[in-house]
Design an enzyme around this catalytic site. Sequence first.
Site, mmCIF file in Angstrom:
data_model
loop_
_atom_site.group_PDB
_atom_site.id
_atom_site.type_symbol
_atom_site.label_atom_id
_atom_site.label_comp_id
_atom_site.label_asym_id
_atom_site.label_seq_id
_atom_site.Cartn_x
_atom_site.Cartn_y
_atom_site.Cartn_z
ATOM 1 N N HIS A 105 0.962 -1.229 -0.137
ATOM 2 C CA HIS A 105 -0.107 -0.012 -0.020
ATOM 3 C C HIS A 105 0.828 1.289 0.041
ATOM 4 O O HIS A 105 2.112 1.267 -0.479
ATOM 5 C CB HIS A 105 -1.089 0.222 1.327
ATOM 6 N N GLU A 152 -2.085 0.477 8.425
ATOM 7 C CA GLU A 152 -0.923 -0.625 7.891
ATOM 8 C C GLU A 152 0.289 0.007 6.878
ATOM 9 O O GLU A 152 1.223 -0.511 7.089
ATOM 10 C CB GLU A 152 -1.903 -1.569 7.075
ATOM 11 N N HIS A 177 3.540 -6.826 4.798
ATOM 12 C CA HIS A 177 2.012 -6.171 5.124
ATOM 13 C C HIS A 177 1.615 -6.755 6.447
ATOM 14 O O HIS A 177 2.358 -7.582 7.251
ATOM 15 C CB HIS A 177 0.971 -7.265 4.305
ATOM 16 N N GLU A 208 2.388 -11.373 6.185
ATOM 17 C CA GLU A 208 1.041 -10.701 6.961
ATOM 18 C C GLU A 208 1.646 -10.796 8.431
ATOM 19 O O GLU A 208 1.638 -11.924 8.849
ATOM 20 C CB GLU A 208 -0.099 -11.269 6.638
#
Length: 249
Positions: free
Chosen positions: A41, A79, A134, A211
């Site tokens: 992102h 995030e 992430h 993650e």
Amino acid sequence: MPSLLAALVLLFSLAAASSAPVDSNPLAALKGKTVLVDPGHNGGNAAHPEIIDKLVPAGGFRKECDTTGTATNDERLTEPAFNWDVARRLTKLLRAAGAKVVLTRGNNSGVGPCINKRAAIGNKAGADVAISIHADGGDPGGRGFHVIRPGLVRGYTGPIVKPSYALAKDVRASLDAAGLVRANYIARNGMIARKDLGGLNLSKVPKVLTELGNMRNAGDARHLKSAKWREHVARALRSGLAKYLADAQ
Ligand code: ZN
């Protein structure tokens, strides 16, 4: 005479240690290698849906350029900010070990790049290995990390499925060793193969997506907010990458 026995054991272990090869530095394999570090992102994505909602090639289908990412329940940590901080720490550690690092973004205030561009950056750099950073936004009751590896998407991921699996196992092992717990709400044994992620499907170099915790879980959020924990995790990721590169030689 337990103390004499202990002394003898100590002497033998010292002798064994001194005969260890000099090139036993576990980070040696990083030297001269190119690593793509991809912080998921971007901090400006949320303000620019007209850019990140655009469809881009994702490996035989089209998908949104990117998403905004998730956040902790109190919204105090996003995030993109978490991903950026861990990526920055990892970059510093990798460079200190002699690796060349290529990042997919250079700050946390911009928009994008899109998922297809992120893969292209690693391909163009001829990276030896690639890792996306992430944190998940799952059920608040679930906790733990998981590693996502590319599944077989014909015409796309064939050449990278096997080495990426090896990479995923090394990264998972390093996170295990660092004391992180495997996710109890998603994936299986801390790992899952996916075919719906453009950033993996379009990669021509071995790649995994980590993650590192569930931002919506209160216990995980406490860790994710800690600078000390992030540094600890960045070190673990560096170990996993080094192990993969050592085995790939
Ligand atoms: Zn994400």
